[in-house]
Design an enzyme around this catalytic site. Structure first.
Site, PDB file in Angstrom:
ATOM      1  N   LYS A 109      50.259  46.264  34.156  1.00  9.97           N
ATOM      2  CA  LYS A 109      49.574  46.858  32.993  1.00  9.97           C
ATOM      3  C   LYS A 109      48.202  47.393  33.387  1.00  9.97           C
ATOM      4  O   LYS A 109      47.820  48.497  33.002  1.00  9.97           O
ATOM      5  CB  LYS A 109      49.402  45.819  31.867  1.00  9.97           C
ATOM      6  CG  LYS A 109      50.696  45.211  31.373  1.00  9.97           C
ATOM      7  CD  LYS A 109      50.488  44.270  30.191  1.00  9.97           C
ATOM      8  CE  LYS A 109      49.635  43.062  30.480  1.00  9.97           C
ATOM      9  NZ  LYS A 109      50.236  42.084  31.414  1.00  9.97           N
TER      10      LYS A 109
ATOM     11  N   ARG B  64      48.975  38.961  22.245  1.00  2.46           N
ATOM     12  CA  ARG B  64      49.852  38.086  23.022  1.00  2.46           C
ATOM     13  C   ARG B  64      50.589  37.091  22.138  1.00  2.46           C
ATOM     14  O   ARG B  64      51.384  36.309  22.639  1.00  2.46           O
ATOM     15  CB  ARG B  64      49.015  37.298  24.029  1.00  2.46           C
ATOM     16  CG  ARG B  64      48.938  37.953  25.429  1.00  2.46           C
ATOM     17  CD  ARG B  64      47.964  37.122  26.235  1.00  2.46           C
ATOM     18  NE  ARG B  64      48.173  37.073  27.639  1.00  2.46           N
ATOM     19  CZ  ARG B  64      47.454  37.766  28.530  1.00  2.46           C
ATOM     20  NH1 ARG B  64      46.553  38.641  28.138  1.00  2.46           N
ATOM     21  NH2 ARG B  64      47.655  37.604  29.813  1.00  2.46           N
TER      22      ARG B  64
ATOM     23  N   ARG C 186      48.332  39.135  45.199  1.00  7.15           N
ATOM     24  CA  ARG C 186      47.403  40.033  44.495  1.00  7.15           C
ATOM     25  C   ARG C 186      45.955  39.722  44.875  1.00  7.15           C
ATOM     26  O   ARG C 186      45.569  38.566  45.007  1.00  7.15           O
ATOM     27  CB  ARG C 186      47.568  39.890  42.984  1.00  7.15           C
ATOM     28  CG  ARG C 186      46.599  40.758  42.189  1.00  7.15           C
ATOM     29  CD  ARG C 186      47.051  40.976  40.785  1.00  7.15           C
ATOM     30  NE  ARG C 186      46.741  39.878  39.883  1.00  7.15           N
ATOM     31  CZ  ARG C 186      46.920  39.929  38.564  1.00  7.15           C
ATOM     32  NH1 ARG C 186      47.426  41.018  38.004  1.00  7.15           N
ATOM     33  NH2 ARG C 186      46.631  38.897  37.800  1.00  7.15           N
TER      34      ARG C 186
ATOM     35  N   ARG D 137      42.146  35.961  42.241  1.00  9.67           N
ATOM     36  CA  ARG D 137      41.818  35.382  40.935  1.00  9.67           C
ATOM     37  C   ARG D 137      42.198  33.909  40.913  1.00  9.67           C
ATOM     38  O   ARG D 137      43.232  33.521  41.455  1.00  9.67           O
ATOM     39  CB  ARG D 137      42.615  36.114  39.836  1.00  9.67           C
ATOM     40  CG  ARG D 137      41.877  37.296  39.258  1.00  9.67           C
ATOM     41  CD  ARG D 137      42.723  38.103  38.319  1.00  9.67           C
ATOM     42  NE  ARG D 137      43.348  37.328  37.238  1.00  9.67           N
ATOM     43  CZ  ARG D 137      43.978  37.888  36.198  1.00  9.67           C
ATOM     44  NH1 ARG D 137      44.053  39.211  36.101  1.00  9.67           N
ATOM     45  NH2 ARG D 137      44.525  37.151  35.270  1.00  9.67           N
TER      46      ARG D 137
ATOM     47  N   ARG E 103      51.882  30.747  33.231  1.00 19.38           N
ATOM     48  CA  ARG E 103      51.584  31.981  32.488  1.00 19.38           C
ATOM     49  C   ARG E 103      52.887  32.707  32.115  1.00 19.38           C
ATOM     50  O   ARG E 103      52.993  33.297  31.040  1.00 19.38           O
ATOM     51  CB  ARG E 103      50.665  32.891  33.312  1.00 19.38           C
ATOM     52  CG  ARG E 103      49.224  32.344  33.373  1.00 19.38           C
ATOM     53  CD  ARG E 103      48.455  32.873  34.562  1.00 19.38           C
ATOM     54  NE  ARG E 103      48.135  34.271  34.481  1.00 19.38           N
ATOM     55  CZ  ARG E 103      47.908  35.061  35.553  1.00 19.38           C
ATOM     56  NH1 ARG E 103      47.970  34.562  36.771  1.00 19.38           N
ATOM     57  NH2 ARG E 103      47.608  36.320  35.386  1.00 19.38           N
TER      58      ARG E 103
END
Ligand code: AMP
Length: 207
Positions: free
Chosen positions: A13, A88, A122, A150, A161
């Site tokens: 996204k 969400r 990532r 992160r 998640r």
């Protein structure tokens, strides 16, 4: 145009939002980025959100809705934007519906195992915020800056998640499908290929 970008964490996204911003001038509102900015600056909002973010859980609806409500009030009625990471939950989607009229909701489909693989490599640039993969880069490919991972991109938190996404966010797919707003994209390919699908869907949607 007022859009929602919907999909699991790591579905791309943010990358697609960056393309839409750079190439089509659409403002990008990312609730995750707003929380991380607040955390970096040690604000009460950031410190409160951290408890949930570290556990891979959702920040409570009241906190997120207040923050997004304030953000939306900065936009003129004719200004376009895309929301990334919001809504969400169904309560957040109902809140958004009471505030603005959406033009479309783009849903990015990626299988869970691909998500786990993507997020474990990532990395984000400390200088320009560019999101990339450690599989291909030691430094930011865009500005040469240092990369960091992160805190919530470790496998255990990624799995939480994903569970939160399936339990609490996936119902939004039917919520928006029922309103005729859902535009679905296969997001497993190269980001530029995914972007072509996005643009094709958006131009078709306008006709
Ligand atoms: P993201 O960068 O979108 O993956 O968001 C990172 C984290 O911020 C999430 O795992 C949540 O803890 C929190 N967060 C971001 N957006 C929301 C939202 N709309 N509702 C609740 N929590 C959120």
């Amino acid at each position: 145009m007022r859009l929602v970008l919907l999909g699991a964490p790591g579905a791309g996204k943010g990358t697609q939002a960056a393309f839409l911003k750079e190439r089509h001038g659409l403002a990008h509102i990312s609730t995750g980025d707003i929380f991380r900015y607040n955390l970096k600056n040690q604000t009460p909002l950031g410190l409160e959100a951290k408890k949930y973010m570290d556990a891979g859980e959702l920040v409570p609806d009241e906190i997120v809705m207040k923050m997004v409500g304030e953000k939306l009030s900065e936009f003129a009625p004719d200004e376009g934007f895309m929301l990334d990471g919001f809504p969400r939950t169904v309560a957040q989607a109902e809140f958004l519906k009471s505030k603005i009229k959406l033009d479309g909701v783009i849903l990015f489909h990626v299988p869970d195992e691909e998500i786990v693989k993507r997020l474990s490599s990532r990395a984000v640039c400390k200088d320009c915020g560019n999101v990339t993969s450690r599989l291909h880069n030691d430094k930011c490919p865009s500005c040469g800056g240092e990369l960091y991972t992160r805190d919530d991109d470790n496998e255990a938190t990624v799995r939480s998640r994903l569970k939160v996404y399936h339990d609490q966010t996936e119902p939004l797919e039917d919520f928006y499908r029922a309103q005729g707003l859902l535009l679905e994209v296969n997001a497993t390919g190269h980001p530029e290929e995914v972007f072509k699908q996005v643009i094709a869907l958006l131009s078709h949607d306008k006709d």
